[in-house]
Design an enzyme around this catalytic site. Structure first.
Site, PDB file in Angstrom:
ATOM      1  N   ARG A 239     -23.372  -9.367   5.996  1.00  0.00           N
ATOM      2  CA  ARG A 239     -22.272 -10.257   6.377  1.00  0.00           C
ATOM      3  C   ARG A 239     -20.877  -9.707   6.063  1.00  0.00           C
ATOM      4  O   ARG A 239     -19.868 -10.276   6.481  1.00  0.00           O
ATOM      5  CB  ARG A 239     -22.459 -11.633   5.715  1.00  0.00           C
ATOM      6  CG  ARG A 239     -23.495 -12.469   6.448  1.00  0.00           C
ATOM      7  CD  ARG A 239     -23.472 -13.901   5.962  1.00  0.00           C
ATOM      8  NE  ARG A 239     -24.172 -14.046   4.695  1.00  0.00           N
ATOM      9  CZ  ARG A 239     -23.910 -15.013   3.815  1.00  0.00           C
ATOM     10  NH1 ARG A 239     -22.958 -15.903   4.052  1.00  0.00           N
ATOM     11  NH2 ARG A 239     -24.601 -15.093   2.698  1.00  0.00           N
TER      12      ARG A 239
ATOM     13  N   ALA B 209      26.987   8.138  -3.395  1.00  0.00           N
ATOM     14  CA  ALA B 209      26.226   7.603  -2.270  1.00  0.00           C
ATOM     15  C   ALA B 209      25.910   8.698  -1.267  1.00  0.00           C
ATOM     16  O   ALA B 209      26.770   9.519  -0.936  1.00  0.00           O
ATOM     17  CB  ALA B 209      27.029   6.499  -1.589  1.00  0.00           C
TER      18      ALA B 209
ATOM     19  N   TYR C 113      18.849  10.957  -3.125  1.00  0.00           N
ATOM     20  CA  TYR C 113      17.557  11.546  -3.493  1.00  0.00           C
ATOM     21  C   TYR C 113      17.755  12.490  -4.663  1.00  0.00           C
ATOM     22  O   TYR C 113      18.551  13.433  -4.589  1.00  0.00           O
ATOM     23  CB  TYR C 113      16.942  12.314  -2.308  1.00  0.00           C
ATOM     24  CG  TYR C 113      15.687  13.061  -2.701  1.00  0.00           C
ATOM     25  CD1 TYR C 113      14.582  12.378  -3.188  1.00  0.00           C
ATOM     26  CD2 TYR C 113      15.612  14.456  -2.604  1.00  0.00           C
ATOM     27  CE1 TYR C 113      13.430  13.052  -3.578  1.00  0.00           C
ATOM     28  CE2 TYR C 113      14.463  15.137  -2.981  1.00  0.00           C
ATOM     29  CZ  TYR C 113      13.376  14.430  -3.474  1.00  0.00           C
ATOM     30  OH  TYR C 113      12.235  15.096  -3.864  1.00  0.00           O
TER      31      TYR C 113
END
Ligand code: UD1
Ligand code: CA
Length: 460
Positions: free
Chosen positions: A8, A382, A368
């Protein structure tokens, strides 16, 4: 017992390997056996035997010294037949506790009670009252209450079908007796199977006391036969975990929207908003706050740190550490080897991998930092990145204390930026910079006076 097919589930994965709280169902059962300090565990496999055995060894082998043997049941002729396969590896002097690989949430304390009821000499059955006992084996008692037999649903008379006390599928039985009784089983019943439950009749005939240890927590004996039942037990598990944490003082915004798939340790004063998932080993220090919709795996988050919503932290094997009082997110991503010191700020859409940031360093927007060592109080602008990968090898970037990197810079590694230096926005740096210097590496700005933009030619 882990030989059944699990039709099932409608899945190519053997049923007992489906995960609950991030661990295979069988893993939960093995953990329970281990918690009881079983002398040994014997796993009866059949359907997907190779896969089940490999997964079970890989899962349990890592945790402790615990002897596991496997026996194969092919074909599957019933629960009694399943246990018969284990007889050659069972010592005569022990007690055998029979568990199902698809019943994951039995508490060790419940089984210790069952073992105490067995007391090395009795046949002890774990039983439960059920409003709807349909499908289960019924506990048949004499008028004075003494247990006489278990009758399977398909073999039961109308009177027996009305019995609401059911057999959970879990029993404790002295090994020597078990072996003798198993040898007497036959398959003359509605399903043509060798029923383990028939040994109750033999115990009664042999004058061995049969004791029923009745519990009222159905979750502990609930089995998984379908995806719906798997999801129900997942929620039951998570709710239990949530309550355990709340009892330890953790504030959960909603215990129904909370998932732990591993081990979560929380100091005092931790608060966790809705829809967070914790995987592997996660430690949250005193007063840590986790915003909504965070996924956090294999990480140590120290006291007072705040993880804002939608942050993804995955330490994998290397781990991630977030220092005391640090602020992370919203929408930040910390990958393996990210080590943030105290009071570091990592803002939205910032990715950190295999990089150490010293106290007070900040990367607040769209950046990063990979394979980098970042000094105290550095401000990483930024849109700036460390270009750590040359297509073949990874190289390190070192940014010494108090450096200010402007916006949209590319630091081509290997490179070192000297302490206190400043990097002008838009620079692509390929060489080390001296301490205290302003470094700019971009085309000079040119302004042409009175510039007229091109015009469309007038229509003829
Ligand atoms: C069994 C009990 C029933 C009890 C119920 C509780 C028997 C005869 N009946 O019924 O009294 O109320 O559990 O859930 O024992 N398995 C094997 N090999 C086999 C058959 C089964 O390994 O040949 C394993 C299954 O994978 C499963 C467990 O044994 O883990 C129980 O088998 P299942 O078929 O679900 O037993 P039930 O018919 O539900
Ligand atoms: Ca069943």
């Amino acid at each position: 017992m882990a030989a059944g097919k699990g039709t099932r589930m409608k899945s190519p994965l053997p049923k007992v390997l489906h995960p609950l709280a991030g661990r295979p169902l069988l893993g939960h059962v093995m953990d329970t056996a281990q918690a009881l300090q079983a002398r040994r565990a014997v796993v009866v496999t059949g359907h997907g035997a190779m896969e089940v055995e490999a997964a079970c060894s890989a899962y349990t082998g890592a945790t402790a010294q615990f002897s596991i043997s496997y026996v194969r049941q092919e074909p599957q002729l019933g629960t009694g037949h399943a246990v018969q396969q284990a007889v050659p590896v069972l010592a005569d002097d022990g007690v055998v506790l029979i568990l199902s690989g698809d019943v994951p949430l039995t508490q060790p304390a419940t089984l210790l009670h069952l073992l105490a009821a067995c007391a090395g000499t009795h046949l002890a059955l774990l039983t439960l009252e059920m409003g709807n006992p349909s499908g289960y084996g019924r506990i048949v008692r004499r008028a004075d209450g003494v247990v006489q037999a278990i009758v399977e649903h398909k073999d039961a008379s109308a009177a027996q079908l009305a019995i609401t006390e059911i057999y959970s599928g879990i029993m404790a039985v002295p090994a020597a007796q078990l072996k003798r009784w198993l040898a007497r089983l036959d398959n003359k019943n509605a399903q043509g199977e060798y029923y383990l439950t028939d040994i109750v009749k033999f115990a009664v005939a042999d004058g061995v006391a049969v004791v029923a240890h009745k519990i009222n927590d159905a979750v502990q004996v609930a089995g998984v036969n379908s995806p719906v039942q798997l999801a129900e037990l997942e929620r039951a598990f998570q709710l239990r975990e949530a309550h355990r944490l709340m009892e330890d003082g953790v504030r959960l915004a909603d215990p129904a929207r909370f998932d732990v798939r591993g081990d979560l340790f929380c100091a005092h004063g931790v608060s966790i908003d809705v829809n967070c998932v914790f995987e592997g080993q996660v430690n949250l220090g005193e007063g840590v706050s986790i915003g909504a919709n965070c996924v956090i795996a294999n990480a140590i988050i120290e006291a007072g740190a705040v993880i804002h919503p939608f942050t993804h932290i995955d330490g994998e094997a290397l781990g991630v550490t977030v220092g005391a009082g640090a602020l992370v997110g919203p929408f930040a991503r910390l990958r393996p080897g990210a080590r943030l010191g105290a009071e570091v700020h990592i803002g939205n859409f910032v990715e950190v991998k295999n990089a150490t940031l010293a106290k007070g360093a900040k990367a607040n927007h769209l950046a990063y930092l990979g394979d980098a060592t970042v000094g105290e109080r550095v401000n990483f602008g930024a849109g700036s990145i460390t270009a750590n990968y040359d297509g073949a090898n990874k190289h390190r970037t070192t940014i010494e204390a108090d450096v200010h990197v402007g916006s949209n810079c590319v630091l081509v590694a290997p490179i070192t930026l000297g302490a206190g230096g400043t990097v002008g926005g838009g620079s692509t740096l390929t060489k080390d910079t001296p301490a205290g210097a302003l470094s700019v590496a971009r085309g000079r700005q040119v302004s042409i006076a009175n510039w007229s933009r091109p015009q469309k030619a007038p229509k003829a």
